[in-house]
Write a protein that holds these residues in place. Structure first.
Motif, short mmCIF file in Angstrom:
data_model
loop_
_atom_site.label_atom_id
_atom_site.label_comp_id
_atom_site.label_asym_id
_atom_site.label_seq_id
_atom_site.Cartn_x
_atom_site.Cartn_y
_atom_site.Cartn_z
N LEU A 49 0.86 -1.19 0.00
CA LEU A 49 0.00 0.00 0.00
C LEU A 49 0.90 1.24 0.00
N SER A 50 0.58 2.18 -0.88
CA SER A 50 1.30 3.45 -0.86
C SER A 50 0.66 4.33 0.21
N ILE A 51 1.41 4.64 1.26
CA ILE A 51 0.83 5.45 2.34
C ILE A 51 1.12 6.93 2.13
N LYS A 52 2.02 7.25 1.23
CA LYS A 52 2.28 8.64 0.84
C LYS A 52 2.77 8.62 -0.59
N THR A 53 2.04 9.28 -1.47
CA THR A 53 2.26 9.09 -2.91
C THR A 53 2.78 10.34 -3.61
N GLY A 54 3.79 10.17 -4.44
CA GLY A 54 4.24 11.20 -5.38
C GLY A 54 5.04 12.34 -4.78
N ALA A 55 5.49 13.25 -5.67
CA ALA A 55 6.23 14.46 -5.29
C ALA A 55 7.48 14.15 -4.48
N CYS A 56 8.14 13.05 -4.81
CA CYS A 56 9.35 12.67 -4.08
C CYS A 56 10.52 13.53 -4.56
N ALA A 57 11.38 13.91 -3.62
CA ALA A 57 12.51 14.78 -3.95
C ALA A 57 13.64 14.04 -4.68
N GLU A 58 13.63 12.72 -4.63
CA GLU A 58 14.70 11.94 -5.28
C GLU A 58 14.45 11.86 -6.79
N ASP A 59 15.50 11.54 -7.54
CA ASP A 59 15.37 11.57 -9.01
C ASP A 59 15.51 10.20 -9.67
N CYS A 60 15.17 9.13 -8.96
CA CYS A 60 15.27 7.76 -9.50
C CYS A 60 14.58 7.71 -10.88
N LYS A 61 15.35 7.39 -11.92
CA LYS A 61 14.84 7.54 -13.29
C LYS A 61 13.72 6.58 -13.65
N TYR A 62 13.56 5.52 -12.86
CA TYR A 62 12.51 4.53 -13.14
C TYR A 62 11.18 4.89 -12.49
N CYS A 63 11.20 5.90 -11.62
CA CYS A 63 10.09 5.99 -10.66
C CYS A 63 9.00 6.99 -11.03
N PRO A 64 7.76 6.51 -11.09
CA PRO A 64 6.63 7.40 -11.40
C PRO A 64 6.37 8.43 -10.29
N GLN A 65 6.95 8.20 -9.11
CA GLN A 65 6.65 9.08 -7.98
C GLN A 65 7.67 10.20 -7.78
N SER A 66 8.71 10.19 -8.61
CA SER A 66 9.71 11.25 -8.46
C SER A 66 9.11 12.59 -8.88
N GLY A 67 9.34 13.61 -8.08
CA GLY A 67 8.86 14.96 -8.41
C GLY A 67 9.62 15.59 -9.57
N HIS A 68 10.70 14.92 -10.02
CA HIS A 68 11.50 15.47 -11.11
C HIS A 68 10.86 15.21 -12.48
N TYR A 69 9.89 14.31 -12.54
CA TYR A 69 9.30 13.95 -13.83
C TYR A 69 7.79 14.15 -13.77
N ASN A 70 7.22 14.42 -14.96
CA ASN A 70 5.77 14.59 -14.97
C ASN A 70 5.12 13.31 -15.49
N THR A 71 4.58 12.53 -14.57
CA THR A 71 3.93 11.27 -14.95
C THR A 71 2.42 11.36 -14.77
N GLY A 72 1.93 12.55 -14.43
CA GLY A 72 0.49 12.75 -14.27
C GLY A 72 -0.06 12.13 -13.00
N LEU A 73 0.84 11.69 -12.13
CA LEU A 73 0.39 11.04 -10.88
C LEU A 73 -0.13 12.09 -9.91
N GLU A 74 -1.26 11.79 -9.30
CA GLU A 74 -1.78 12.73 -8.32
C GLU A 74 -1.07 12.52 -6.98
N ARG A 75 -0.51 13.58 -6.42
CA ARG A 75 0.21 13.41 -5.16
C ARG A 75 -0.78 13.30 -4.00
N GLU A 76 -0.39 12.54 -3.01
CA GLU A 76 -1.25 12.38 -1.83
C GLU A 76 -0.42 12.54 -0.58
#
Ligand code: SAM
Ligand code: DTB
Ligand code: SF4
Length: 346
Positions: free
Chosen positions: A48-75
């Motif tokens: 379960l994702s207990i806190k989603t998106g807008a992550c400060a890290e830049d992991c290139k694979y990750c939909p939750q990184s705030g560095h990329y626009n993946t259209g994910l809604e942050r929670e």
């Protein structure tokens, strides 16, 4: 051939395992597997994702990184009650471990009271608990261990050599430091990586070598196949050959003979036959439930159907006996066992 727990693997030795003929490699892996595990049991965890998106890290694979626009809604961090409701649902569906993930660089002190409540509440349901919250310092690891957290997931992701191509905001050493805090606090370590990032065969060997040469083998080793998400820098990377993925599971099983090896993200794009080969190669854990953190996982019913076809049963926790839970699982499998038989009779 006796499986030994070794911490002195060389790259040449790992490459030599990869170079075995496929049948020889799988036979060796299956032989090792049977020395330590029941061959037809697979552990099931729900995420379960207990806190989603807008992550400060830049992991290139990750939909939750705030560095990329993946259209994910942050929670924001979910309320404790909501987490417990989801944990209960996971347990009712047959999961034995509940893994909670947060898109954080590391947990902040103000979050800790809520995190601790989540661990206590999930544990009180008779589920094993796992969290993945980013980096931890020694103090935070101890606090989580004291709250009763069973596992902490923190992946090395890839080889030290390739790592800088994928993540620049934290170092490999940062990850190793977090793993030692988790170990020192007495929690079980869940640590693995991702394949299909564009890494070389040597990088895959080097990742497994890092995992096996840690001071203790991680108790749980998730092997993820990259889930390519639009908007991330890796969205168009070439697919990894399926046999190379299966070989990696087999080599992991041989090098980490007592660890649970988890066939982790990426199962939605694997057919049943490929998953069956991964189980034969020594994978004995999966994420179970329709969603990983933010991306799709196979439907729980489809997994139970696959288990029924293969004669696999979900592994039970060894330290609790919960009759209601066992019965719920047996029912789920029986229900799923019938459709294929019905079709066969037509
Ligand atoms: N933010 C925390 C951290 O990275 O330490 C915890 C959550 S993070 C999503 C956990 C792991 O999920 C990553 O280390 C990575 O191995 C895996 N992961 C993330 N995105 C993935 C993807 N698109 N495909 C496969 N695995 C992925
Ligand atoms: C792990 O190795 N894989 C899981 C878990 N640990 C936290 C996460 C997979 C995430 C896949 C992409 C997503 O759903 O966001
Ligand atoms: Fe953040 Fe974890 Fe995703 Fe990296 S993998 S961007 S740390 S959520």
């Amino acid at each position: 051939m006796q499986a030994v727990v070794r911490h002195d693997w060389t790259l040449a030795q790992v490459n030599a395992l990869y170079a075995l003929p496929f049948n020889d490699l799988l036979f060796q892996a299956q032989t090792v597997h049977r020395q330590h595990f029941k061959p037809n049991e697979v552990q099931v965890s729900t995420l379960l994702s207990i806190k989603t998106g807008a992550c400060a890290e830049d992991c290139k694979y990750c939909p939750q990184s705030g560095h990329y626009n993946t259209g994910l809604e942050r929670e924001r961090l979910l309320e404790v009650e909501k987490v417990l409701t989801q944990a209960k649902a996971a347990k009712d569906k047959g999961a034995s471990r509940f893994c909670m993930g947060a898109a954080w660089t590391n947990p902040k002190q103000r979050d800790m009271p809520y995190i601790i409540e989540m661990v206590r509440g999930v544990k009180a349901m008779g589920l094993e608990t796992c969290m993945t919250l980013g980096m931890l310092d020694g103090e935070q690891a101890k606090t989580l261990a004291d709250a009763g957290l069973d596992y902490y997931n923190h992946n090395l992701d890839t080889s030290p050599e390739f790592y800088g191509e994928i993540i620049t905001t934290r170092t490999y050493q940062d990850r190793l430091d977090t793993l030692s805090h988790v170990r020192d606090a007495g929690m079980k370590v869940c640590c693995g990586g991702i394949l299909g990032l564009g890494e070389s065969a040597n990088d895959r060997s080097a990742l497994l070598m890092q995992l096996a040469n840690l001071p203790e083998h991680p108790q749980s080793v998730p092997i993820n196949m990259l889930v390519k998400v639009a908007g991330t820098p890796l969205e168009n990377v070439d697919d990894l050959d399926a046999f190379e993925f299966i070989r990696t599971i087999a080599v992991a099983r041989i090098m980490l003979p007592k660890s649970h090896v988890r066939l982790s993200a990426g199962r939605s794009r694997m057919n049943e036959q490929m998953q069956a080969l991964c189980f034969f190669a020594g994978a004995n854990s999966i994420f179970y439930g329709d969603k990983l953190l933010t991306t799709d996982n196979p439907e729980a019913d489809a997994d139970m159907q696959l288990f029924a076809k293969l004669g696999i049963t979900p592994e039970q926790r060894h330290d609790v006996s919960d009759e209601a839970h066992q019965l719920a699982l047996a029912d789920a499998i029986k229900e799923q066992a019938n459709p294929p038989l019905f079709h066969a009779a037509q």
